[in-house]
Design a protein around this motif. Structure first.
Motif, PDB file in Angstrom:
ATOM      1  N   PHE A   1       0.806  -1.153   0.337  1.00  0.00           N
ATOM      2  CA  PHE A   1       0.076   0.192   0.458  1.00  0.00           C
ATOM      3  C   PHE A   1       0.605   1.236  -0.397  1.00  0.00           C
ATOM      4  N   GLY A   2       1.849   1.275   0.742  1.00  0.00           N
ATOM      5  CA  GLY A   2       2.776   2.436   1.274  1.00  0.00           C
ATOM      6  C   GLY A   2       3.343   2.755  -0.206  1.00  0.00           C
ATOM      7  N   GLU A   3       4.384   1.992  -0.917  1.00  0.00           N
ATOM      8  CA  GLU A   3       4.264   2.038  -2.197  1.00  0.00           C
ATOM      9  C   GLU A   3       3.584   2.618  -3.559  1.00  0.00           C
ATOM     10  N   THR A   4       2.364   1.794  -3.465  1.00  0.00           N
ATOM     11  CA  THR A   4       1.401   2.209  -4.419  1.00  0.00           C
ATOM     12  C   THR A   4       1.044   3.732  -4.376  1.00  0.00           C
ATOM     13  N   MET A   5       0.774   3.966  -2.996  1.00  0.00           N
ATOM     14  CA  MET A   5      -0.332   5.322  -2.453  1.00  0.00           C
ATOM     15  C   MET A   5       1.253   6.774  -3.230  1.00  0.00           C
ATOM     16  N   THR A   6       2.986   6.194  -2.694  1.00  0.00           N
ATOM     17  CA  THR A   6       3.832   6.804  -3.067  1.00  0.00           C
ATOM     18  C   THR A   6       4.353   6.920  -4.499  1.00  0.00           C
ATOM     19  N   ARG A   7       3.819   6.093  -5.335  1.00  0.00           N
ATOM     20  CA  ARG A   7       4.200   6.281  -6.919  1.00  0.00           C
ATOM     21  C   ARG A   7       2.831   6.800  -7.132  1.00  0.00           C
ATOM     22  N   ALA A   8       1.694   6.287  -7.020  1.00  0.00           N
ATOM     23  CA  ALA A   8       0.668   7.605  -6.793  1.00  0.00           C
ATOM     24  C   ALA A   8       0.887   9.018  -6.610  1.00  0.00           C
ATOM     25  N   LEU A   9       1.463   9.210  -5.734  1.00  0.00           N
ATOM     26  CA  LEU A   9       1.346  10.902  -5.580  1.00  0.00           C
ATOM     27  C   LEU A   9       2.714  11.226  -6.732  1.00  0.00           C
ATOM     28  N   LEU A  10       3.518  10.620  -6.550  1.00  0.00           N
ATOM     29  CA  LEU A  10       4.823  11.495  -7.496  1.00  0.00           C
ATOM     30  C   LEU A  10       4.084  11.842  -8.837  1.00  0.00           C
ATOM     31  N   ALA A  11       3.955  10.663  -9.415  1.00  0.00           N
ATOM     32  CA  ALA A  11       3.441  10.327 -11.110  1.00  0.00           C
ATOM     33  C   ALA A  11       2.019  11.700 -10.571  1.00  0.00           C
ATOM     34  N   TRP A  12       1.446  12.360  -9.793  1.00  0.00           N
ATOM     35  CA  TRP A  12      -0.093  13.563  -9.773  1.00  0.00           C
ATOM     36  C   TRP A  12       1.328  14.649 -10.205  1.00  0.00           C
ATOM     37  N   LEU A  13       2.335  14.412  -9.082  1.00  0.00           N
ATOM     38  CA  LEU A  13       3.019  15.752  -9.085  1.00  0.00           C
ATOM     39  C   LEU A  13       3.705  16.514 -10.206  1.00  0.00           C
ATOM     40  N   ASP A  14       4.583  14.771 -10.934  1.00  0.00           N
ATOM     41  CA  ASP A  14       4.932  15.047 -12.932  1.00  0.00           C
ATOM     42  C   ASP A  14       3.619  15.384 -13.414  1.00  0.00           C
ATOM     43  N   ALA A  15       2.574  14.709 -13.516  1.00  0.00           N
ATOM     44  CA  ALA A  15       1.363  15.725 -13.961  1.00  0.00           C
ATOM     45  C   ALA A  15       1.659  17.092 -14.342  1.00  0.00           C
ATOM     46  N   CYS A  16       1.711  17.708 -12.439  1.00  0.00           N
ATOM     47  CA  CYS A  16       1.360  18.703 -12.284  1.00  0.00           C
ATOM     48  C   CYS A  16       2.573  19.842 -13.089  1.00  0.00           C
ATOM     49  N   GLU A  17       3.528  19.098 -13.312  1.00  0.00           N
ATOM     50  CA  GLU A  17       4.375  20.070 -13.739  1.00  0.00           C
ATOM     51  C   GLU A  17       4.465  20.217 -14.908  1.00  0.00           C
ATOM     52  N   GLU A  18       3.390  19.808 -16.232  1.00  0.00           N
ATOM     53  CA  GLU A  18       3.367  20.198 -17.672  1.00  0.00           C
ATOM     54  C   GLU A  18       2.657  20.932 -17.352  1.00  0.00           C
TER      55      GLU A  18
END
Length: 200
Positions: free
Chosen positions: A89-106
């Motif tokens: 669970f921890g890694e799933t949520m961490t990777r999801a949040l990092l992907a969201w932050l990546d997307a929002c930097e576009e």
């Protein structure tokens, strides 16, 4: 060989796609307030009547653009979450949040979704669109984690809303920061313990 005739539905779909594509580029480059309908129809190479056939007004087109961008971001988040080890669970949520932050930097997504979205549509309508794409996915991850015993038993819907609020605020903070790398590190330093606290 004679090409098959395009149906009215085909032509309508092509026109709508051209308008959304034009709106997406113009809204991202100039902001909602800086784009007029004349520029939109010129960019899309359609008539003004075509614009108003598909959308009630410029705001209606903006909603379609925002919805498309949010859907793309949600797919990026889902794809990143799926790369985590099963049951972690921890890694799933961490990777999801990092992907969201990546997307929002576009720049495109940042301008339309984070900057103009809440001010043009109002907070409630903006949240409704965003949640339509991502809320169910977060609820599913949490529910599965609780069923597997990897997430504490808590009200799923409330917890999902709370985590989305954290993710949205993190994206706004990082996108507005002068040093985005430092802001991302600070965000993860705070969010990491929150995720860990959700484990049994």
């Amino acid at each position: 060989m004679k090409q098959p005739r395009r149906t009215q539905a085909d032509r309508s779909a092509t026109t709508r796609a051209a308008l959304v594509r034009a709106g997406r580029r113009l809204f991202a480059e100039h902001g909602f307030a800086g784009v007029g309908t004349d520029a939109i129809v010129r960019e899309a190479d359609v008539s003004r009547g075509a614009l108003y056939h598909h959308f009630a007004d410029k705001t209606g087109l903006f909603v379609a653009v925002l919805d498309e961008l949010e859907g793309e971001a949600a797919r990026q988040v889902a794809d990143a979450a799926a790369t985590a080890p099963e049951g972690d669970f921890g890694e799933t949520m961490t990777r999801a949040l990092l992907a969201w932050l990546d997307a929002c930097e576009e720049p495109e997504l940042q301008r339309v979704l984070l900057v103009d979205g809440p001010s043009v549509l109002g907070w409630a309508r903006w949240r409704e669109i965003c949640q339509r794409h991502i809320l169910g996915m977060v609820e599913g991850v949490l529910a599965q984690g609780m069923a597997d015993g990897t997430v504490r038993e808590l009200p799923v819907k409330v917890l999902a809303h709370a985590l989305l609020a954290v993710a949205d605020e993190a994206a706004l903070l990082v996108s507005a920061a002068e040093d985005t790398s430092a802001a991302r590190r600070d965000v993860m330093a705070v969010v990491g313990p929150i995720i860990e606290a959700l484990k049994p």
